[in-house]
Design an enzyme around this catalytic site. Structure first.
Site, PDB file in Angstrom:
ATOM      1  N   TYR A 144       0.848  -1.183   0.000  1.00 18.93           N
ATOM      2  CA  TYR A 144       0.000   0.000   0.000  1.00 18.93           C
ATOM      3  C   TYR A 144       0.887   1.237   0.000  1.00 18.93           C
ATOM      4  O   TYR A 144       1.862   1.311   0.748  1.00 18.93           O
ATOM      5  CB  TYR A 144      -0.904   0.006   1.238  1.00 18.93           C
ATOM      6  CG  TYR A 144      -1.762   1.250   1.371  1.00 18.93           C
ATOM      7  CD1 TYR A 144      -2.837   1.463   0.507  1.00 18.93           C
ATOM      8  CD2 TYR A 144      -1.495   2.202   2.355  1.00 18.93           C
ATOM      9  CE1 TYR A 144      -3.624   2.604   0.634  1.00 18.93           C
ATOM     10  CE2 TYR A 144      -2.293   3.343   2.482  1.00 18.93           C
ATOM     11  CZ  TYR A 144      -3.352   3.542   1.623  1.00 18.93           C
ATOM     12  OH  TYR A 144      -4.139   4.657   1.727  1.00 18.93           O
ATOM     13  N   LYS A 175       4.321   9.046   8.700  1.00 17.31           N
ATOM     14  CA  LYS A 175       4.082   8.478  10.033  1.00 17.31           C
ATOM     15  C   LYS A 175       5.076   8.980  11.103  1.00 17.31           C
ATOM     16  O   LYS A 175       4.928  10.087  11.572  1.00 17.31           O
ATOM     17  CB  LYS A 175       3.983   6.959   9.933  1.00 17.31           C
ATOM     18  CG  LYS A 175       2.796   6.596   9.002  1.00 17.31           C
ATOM     19  CD  LYS A 175       2.331   5.180   9.024  1.00 17.31           C
ATOM     20  CE  LYS A 175       1.002   5.074   8.272  1.00 17.31           C
ATOM     21  NZ  LYS A 175       1.026   4.278   7.061  1.00 17.31           N
ATOM     22  N   ASP A 207       9.277   2.691  -0.231  1.00 14.99           N
ATOM     23  CA  ASP A 207       8.255   3.362   0.564  1.00 14.99           C
ATOM     24  C   ASP A 207       8.478   2.952   2.019  1.00 14.99           C
ATOM     25  O   ASP A 207       8.044   1.884   2.449  1.00 14.99           O
ATOM     26  CB  ASP A 207       6.860   2.959   0.078  1.00 14.99           C
ATOM     27  CG  ASP A 207       5.753   3.595   0.910  1.00 14.99           C
ATOM     28  OD1 ASP A 207       6.071   4.213   1.950  1.00 14.99           O
ATOM     29  OD2 ASP A 207       4.573   3.470   0.521  1.00 14.99           O
TER      30      ASP A 207
HETATM   31  C1  LIG Z   1       0.325   4.756   5.685  1.00 15.52           C
HETATM   32  C2  LIG Z   1       1.083   4.486   4.465  1.00 15.52           C
HETATM   33  C3  LIG Z   1       1.054   5.338   3.354  1.00 15.52           C
HETATM   34  C4  LIG Z   1       0.119   6.495   3.264  1.00 15.52           C
HETATM   35  O1  LIG Z   1       0.362   7.464   4.222  1.00 15.52           O
HETATM   36  P1  LIG Z   1      -0.825   8.500   4.583  1.00 15.52           P
HETATM   37  O2  LIG Z   1      -0.165   9.455   5.523  1.00 15.52           O
HETATM   38  O3  LIG Z   1      -1.906   7.666   5.215  1.00 15.52           O
HETATM   39  O4  LIG Z   1      -1.273   9.128   3.330  1.00 15.52           O
HETATM   40  C5  LIG Z   1       1.911   5.089   2.300  1.00 15.52           C
HETATM   41  N1  LIG Z   1       2.734   4.041   2.322  1.00 15.52           N
HETATM   42  C6  LIG Z   1       2.772   3.172   3.356  1.00 15.52           C
HETATM   43  C7  LIG Z   1       3.734   2.030   3.324  1.00 15.52           C
HETATM   44  C8  LIG Z   1       1.936   3.351   4.452  1.00 15.52           C
HETATM   45  O5  LIG Z   1       1.944   2.465   5.434  1.00 15.52           O
END
Ligand SMILES: *Cc1c(COP(=O)(O)O)cnc(C)c1O
Length: 432
Positions: free
Chosen positions: A145, A268, A240
């Site tokens: 994701y 995060k 990511d």
């Molecule tokens: C949470 C998450 C996102 C998206 O971040 P948001 O601040 O919710 O837009 C993207 N990549 C990964 C791996 C994530 O866990």
């Protein structure tokens, strides 16, 4: 039974004015079949809901609260930062400090842009990679994701590989036609994909340790092959690290895997609980971004001074106390050995997976190394388990395909409580 009256009342009100009553779908608790709880306050590893029920928190706001809730930097200094103004719309010193801190922490990172969410970070990184390579195709992996931007809301189409189909209404098929979807940890699959498309691919994006299909560690050969293929075909490799960055290690997953990506995305943890993301990479790539180059990307509140201050306080704490990572990993290992003892004793049909400090309980046995394999989990069983754990004062992620988020605030008693409750609940479920 706990009383959830005030949460239920708030949910009634919320559903009238917010789609599904929530501002992010997972908060609706739908996949565990109950109404959400509304939180009044949080301290350390404890959440208190509006009905005064308390919970040991294993969500940690999905990762940011690595120091627990309301950690020591939430003090008079923070108040004085706020009193100096909430946002200026012109540069401020914290932005420079944050960029220096990230560049210093992460291997191969030379320049970084602050944004307001992980979604923005991945979306912008892909735009930069496309601008830099002047190619259009991108590769993502099923089960990873990367936020909710159009090009990434895609699953693999029918047939063997590749052309994605949208997973959301409102995303035109044309928008995802250049998103190729491949299988995580499938070395042969990715080699074939590069063979037929390599010269048209701008970038490959992946979670270096997957945390959004439950926790699925990457295979060493897979990530090393990706690095090699990207070098061979001039493709930008994007990690990511929105979850893994500053969680698995101060240098992120890259430092543990010994693979340096060309670009990285954060979110995060680096915002300390405020809405923050960042993307960056080699100077040569990042120089395509406006005002240096032709790739446009902007943000009114990007690099917000309060968000930067809070994020920096977290990062400084992590940098100055490397033993935090040993301790987080010990906590995860403690859960793992406790759960494995229970699972073995009663032969429960579940699997506890752990990569360093990232643990996850799957309601399935057998191999769990790709999306196809994890999606066979018994999600109804997870829902039963979740609800019974909540009744016992343990708040787990309200969905099977998420890991547990640990913090420095979790005590041995908290971990014991998780194990004791899990044993009791699993016995209720399977030993009837
Ligand atoms: C949470 C998450 C996102 C998206 O971040 P948001 O601040 O919710 O837009 C993207 N990549 C990964 C791996 C994530 O866990």
């Amino acid at each position: 039974m706990k009383n959830y009256n005030r949460s239920n009342q708030l949910f009634e009100r919320a559903q009238k004015v917010i789609p599904g009553g929530v501002n992010s779908p997972v908060r609706a608790f739908r996949s565990v079949g109950r109404a959400p709880i509304f939180i009044e306050s949080a301290k350390a590893a404890t959440l208190t809901d509006v009905d005064e029920n308390t919970y040991i928190d294993f969500i940690g706001s999905w990762g940011p609260m690595i120091l627990g809730h309301s950690p020591s930097f939430v003090d008079q200094n923070l108040l004085s930062v706020i009193q100096k103004g909430m946002s200026y719309g012109v540069p401020s010193p914290f932005e420079v400090e944050m960029a220096e801190c990230l560049v210093d922490a992460y291997q191969g990172l030379e320049m970084v842009r602050m944004v307001n969410s992980g979604t923005e970070a991945t979306m912008s990184a892909i735009r930069a990679a496309r601008g830099y390579t002047r190619r259009t195709k991108i590769v993502k992996f099923e089960g990873c994701y990367h936020g909710h931007s159009d090009a990434l809301l895609v699953k693999s189409g029918s047939g063997t590989l590749t052309y994605g189909v949208p997973t959301s209404l409102g995303v035109p098929a044309d928008t995802v036609k250049d998103t190729l979807v491949a299988v995580y940890n499938d070395v042969t699959g990715i080699e074939q994909l590069f063979k037929s498309n390599g010269n048209e691919i701008a970038c490959v994006i992946l979670e270096p340790i997957a945390g959004n299909m439950g926790v699925v560690p990457v295979k060493d050969e897979f990530v090393k092959t990706l690095r090699k293929l990207c070098d061979m075909y001039g493709v930008v490799l994007i990690f990511d690290e929105v979850i893994t960055g500053f969680r698995l290690a101060y240098g992120g997953a890259a430092s543990l895997l010994n693979v340096t990506p060309d670009m990285v995305c954060f979110g995060k943890i680096i915002g300390g609980g405020l809405p923050v993301g960042a993307y960056g990479g080699k100077k040569e790539i990042m120089s395509v971004i406006s005002p240096l180059g032709g790739v446009y990307q902007a943000g009114t509140l990007s690099g917000n001074p309060i968000a930067m201050y809070c994020g920096l306080e977290v990062l400084k704490t992590l940098r100055e106390n490397p033993e935090i990572y040993t301790s987080l990993e010990e906590k995860a290992a403690y859960l793992e050995s406790g759960m494995n003892r229970i699972i073995e004793e009663y032969q429960f049909p579940v699997t506890f997976v752990r990569y360093k400090s990232m643990p996850c309980l799957f309601f399935k046995t057998g191999s769990l190394s790709s999306y196809d394999e994890v999606k066979g989990c018994d999600t109804d069983a997870y829902a039963t388990y979740f609800k019974a754990m909540l009744e016992r004062g343990i708040l787990l992620p309200p969905a099977q395909f998420e890991g547990l988020f640990l913090s420095t605030a979790h005590t041995t008693e908290d971990l014991e409580a998780y194990l004791t409750a899990s044993e009791a609940v699993l016995k209720e479920m399977y030993l009837k």
